[in-house]
Design an enzyme around this catalytic site. Sequence first.
Site, PDB file in Angstrom:
ATOM      1  CE  LYS A 276      39.524  36.470  60.975  1.00  0.00           C
ATOM      2  NZ  LYS A 276      39.269  37.783  61.557  1.00  0.00           N
TER       3      LYS A 276
ATOM      4  NE  ARG B 227      38.847  46.796  55.546  1.00  0.00           N
ATOM      5  CZ  ARG B 227      39.071  47.367  56.734  1.00  0.00           C
ATOM      6  NH1 ARG B 227      39.757  48.508  56.803  1.00  0.00           N
ATOM      7  NH2 ARG B 227      38.627  46.814  57.831  1.00  0.00           N
TER       8      ARG B 227
END
Length: 498
Positions: free
Chosen positions: A263, A337
């Site tokens: 990130k 996920r």
Amino acid sequence: MDFDLKTLGLAGAAGEKTDALVVLVMQGGAGGKDAVSQLQSQAVKAGDLEAKPGSLLQAWRHPGVAAARVLLAGCGDGTGAQVRTAVQAAVAALRGSRVKRLAIVLPAQAGDDAVRAAVVTAADASYSYVTTKSKAEGRKLEHVTIGVANADASRQAFEQATATVKGIELAKEWANRPPNHATPTLLGEAARALAKEHGFGCEVLGPKEVAKLGMGSFMAVAQGSEEPLRFIVLKYNGAGKGDAPVVLVGKGITFDTGGISIKPSAEMDEMKFDMGGAASVLGAFRAVADLQPAINLVGLIPSCENMPDGRSVKPGDVVTSMSGQTIEILNTDAEGRLILCDALSYAERFKPKAVVDIATLTGACVVALGGVRSGMFASDDDLAQALQSAGDAALDPCWRMPLDDEYAEGLKTNFADVANVAGRAGGAVVAAKFLQRFTKAYPWGHLDVAGTAWKGGAAKGSTGRPVGLLVEFIMGQQGEPQPKPARKARRSGKQTGR
């Protein structure tokens, strides 16, 4: 913070021995001849106070009133949402004072929604995080009395609200902790302590046990971190042994760098909040400890860090999930996920009545819904309605999003059964479609709380959401008939947005 509920009208409020008195003023509210009623009616008549939610008028040492401070707070029509605004404004106005004991008098017409809103908002507005501060004063407000027209009639709503506050504050505590003070190991210890104190069942599985279960997707995310993963299983049995449980699954990424798909550095510190889903499951169980609902409940928390390292999973790697499905990891920052899918497969063993996962899953959901509503997806219309209604009642709202099969087209790959990401378009829905592949055995709901679980900027910190929604949902599941097998969600985008 301690709360108590009391039958208390305006006449009684004048003699209430407390540091500060907050009187909520409704539109058209009639007053009596006591000192508080006269103050209220004169202020409205003079135009110094409106019933508009959030408007305030303060008085000091008013004749005939025992409390040194009196705050008249407009609360509009007295509904829960407007009471929330009023109490928020009043408690905020007192934050710099030395007030330790506060009485909040609700209008005589106020319903259960107003009682719940007053309790939860008073706690939220006075909350302070102190755990890792060296000279923390902590919360100054220690005790709040809620005055209502009939305490017996409001008791159930009050008790649910105070239990919810305990759950919200536990969720805030763990989400707010710095990542070195909230590792997967520490989260597992917190779950054990909660279970021991309140009589829950609890298992905390480590890397060896998770490997034995075949959770290859979960393990892939964790392999780049020095911190060992934990898979937490909490159990509360409040119904018959044969009653199918509700299962809550909380994403527990205790810090998310993005892994190899790292990130940007700006605001990366906020990625300690990426375990907000896990914190909300702990919070829901804390509330259940007090409420003792007639329901069986299971909490599953897959927890690890997502770090860049020589051992980290790489874009293009293929892993095998617990379900046997293979996954091509095209972006290591879509890790939530990957840990949730194995937990959702594990949930099958409980033959659940319903499974709801809670995750700070996608930035796309923040773009779609901002910080007002959580994104809600469901494979079952009845479950979707139950979640929607629970959120509305708890003033912790969600919004149903679509699950059309076409959204899964981008997850097709030449190298595995499914990819973990597609393009940018519809990212929150695509993430939900990925998870749906692992939920065919039961009714499933998914709450994407990326926009609602915490705030940034000057107000940076956990909100404790969606504990309120979860508690309301759990209480509503008591004694409900068993649902039909999971059915495909409607394809129309009927409830998908504004």
